[in-house]
Design an enzyme around this catalytic site. Structure first.
Site, PDB file in Angstrom:
ATOM      1  N   LYS A 161     -41.668  -1.040   7.939  1.00  0.00           N
ATOM      2  CA  LYS A 161     -41.286   0.375   8.022  1.00  0.00           C
ATOM      3  C   LYS A 161     -41.095   0.825   9.459  1.00  0.00           C
ATOM      4  O   LYS A 161     -41.622   1.857   9.905  1.00  0.00           O
ATOM      5  CB  LYS A 161     -42.309   1.252   7.316  1.00  0.00           C
TER       6      LYS A 161
HETATM    7  C1  LIG Z   1     -37.045  -0.166   2.192  1.00  0.00           C
HETATM    8  C2  LIG Z   1     -38.118   0.310   1.261  1.00  0.00           C
HETATM    9  N1  LIG Z   1     -38.444  -0.457   0.210  1.00  0.00           N
HETATM   10  C3  LIG Z   1     -39.396  -0.080  -0.683  1.00  0.00           C
HETATM   11  C4  LIG Z   1     -40.059   1.128  -0.546  1.00  0.00           C
HETATM   12  C5  LIG Z   1     -41.128   1.530  -1.559  1.00  0.00           C
HETATM   13  O1  LIG Z   1     -42.394   1.381  -1.001  1.00  0.00           O
HETATM   14  P1  LIG Z   1     -43.623   2.277  -1.498  1.00  0.00           P
HETATM   15  O2  LIG Z   1     -43.731   2.042  -2.972  1.00  0.00           O
HETATM   16  O3  LIG Z   1     -44.802   1.736  -0.786  1.00  0.00           O
HETATM   17  O4  LIG Z   1     -43.319   3.669  -1.169  1.00  0.00           O
HETATM   18  C6  LIG Z   1     -39.755   1.974   0.534  1.00  0.00           C
HETATM   19  C7  LIG Z   1     -40.483   3.249   0.689  1.00  0.00           C
HETATM   20  O5  LIG Z   1     -40.254   4.041   1.456  1.00  0.00           O
HETATM   21  C8  LIG Z   1     -38.773   1.546   1.466  1.00  0.00           C
HETATM   22  O6  LIG Z   1     -38.457   2.305   2.525  1.00  0.00           O
END
Ligand SMILES: Cc1ncc(COP(=O)(O)O)c(C=O)c1O
Length: 320
Positions: A161
């Site tokens: 992230k």
């Molecule tokens: C690229 C990406 N994949 C998957 C997710 C889902 O992750 P989470 O379930 O931890 O929010 C996110 C969430 O922001 C994301 O930015």
């Protein structure tokens, strides 16, 4: 994520203290602004009218992931995940939020200078804003495979992230929407299905729930983990983490995205083809309902996933 610009008077946690959003500003030369050297998180809190409380969803795990990912950019966060979860709850309490909320923790390289080499001047903030649905998906959405490939772990880790990495997601999301889709589907460099621009992806084949492994350049989603747990425990489903071929998107029984923002979004059309019957499938519908209740503290077996904000102790939901 189209949210109205938040009230400038809401209170945020900024560089170790609480202040108005309007007073939480950074220098125009900030390193992260120029080079993308920041790490963020996304956490939801859900208002439960019956309980008259706001439930933070898996906050400590989100903050543990945030700290881990900050370590990749050598950003130091002195507070523990437990302390950060308390601060997040305090931000919600001070704003008296009695509605669904989205929280955005952000840590960044804060030095006001040019030069790509990052130094050790770090800053953090936790912002909370009232927030409803991200991707209206009641009756399903139309997703499309985009021409941009998912970033490779050896270039910028998709599991971290990192702010700069979201240029990849922004390009994909923009292409998808301009091509008439509601959301993008990324392929990895070697052509396997990765994830959406801000969400993980699942498909159902022969009754098995399949999702890409965390080694296929995806974010290790916390909602992904919730859904895998609910699928195994509540529906007795086989859940398989394996690489997915693009063509499986066109022959699967069900397809859906998961994420803190998107929650569980059924995909009823993909690349101008119906998924299954072209309607929300039974497995996606049941998992969506279970997830909806679990994150609002209404499933007894999953109260360890939520932290009540206004009655932290009396609710007795917190397992610490
Ligand atoms: C690229 C990406 N994949 C998957 C997710 C889902 O992750 P989470 O379930 O931890 O929010 C996110 C969430 O922001 C994301 O930015």
């Amino acid at each position: 994520m189209k949210s109205n610009s938040p009230d400038p008077n809401i209170l945020v946690w900024f560089r170790g203290d609480y202040c108005r959003l309007a007073d939480a500003n950074v220098n125009i030369l900030t390193h992260a602004l120029h080079y993308g050297t920041g790490v963020f998180e996304g956490i939801r809190a859900y208002w439960n009218h019956t309980e008259q409380d706001l439930f933070l969803v898996r906050a400590e795990e989100h903050f543990a992931r945030w700290k881990r990912n900050c370590g990749i950019l050598r950003i130091q966060i002195p507070e523990s995940p437990y302390e950060l979860a308390r601060i997040a709850a305090e931000v919600c309490r001070r704003n008296e939020f009695r509605t669904d909320v989205y929280l955005r923790p952000l840590a960044w390289k804060a030095s006001p200078r040019l030069g790509v080499q990052p130094d050790d001047v770090d800053a953090t903030t936790i912002i909370a804003i009232p927030f409803g649905a991200y991707l209206p998906s009641e009756n399903g959405i139309h997703a499309g495979v985009v021409s941009w490939r998912r970033i490779e772990d050896n270039a910028i880790p998709g599991r971290a992230k990192i702010c700069g990495a979201y240029v990849n997601s922004a390009l994909a999301g923009d292409e998808a929407r301009r091509n008439g889709f509601d959301e993008a589907i990324f392929l990895t460099e070697d052509g396997h299905v990765a994830e959406g621009s801000a969400c993980n992806l699942f498909l159902v084949r022969n009754g098995k729930l399949c999702t890409p492994p965390t080694t296929d350049n995806i974010l290790e989603g916390i909602t992904r983990d919730c859904v895998m747990t609910l699928a195994r425990r509540e529906l007795g489903l086989d859940v398989v983490e394996r690489s997915l071929d693009r063509s499986e998107l066109y022959i699967c029984e069900e397809l859906f995205f998961t994420g803190t923002a998107v929650e569980l979004a059924p995909i009823t059309r993909v690349d101008h083809r119906p998924v299954g019957e072209g309607t929300v499938g039974p497995i996606a519908a049941r998992l969506r309902a279970l997830y909806h209740d679990a994150v609002r503290g209404e499933l007894a077996a999953y109260t360890h996933w939520v932290d009540p904000v206004f009655h932290p102790v009396s609710a007795g939901l917190s397992v610490r």
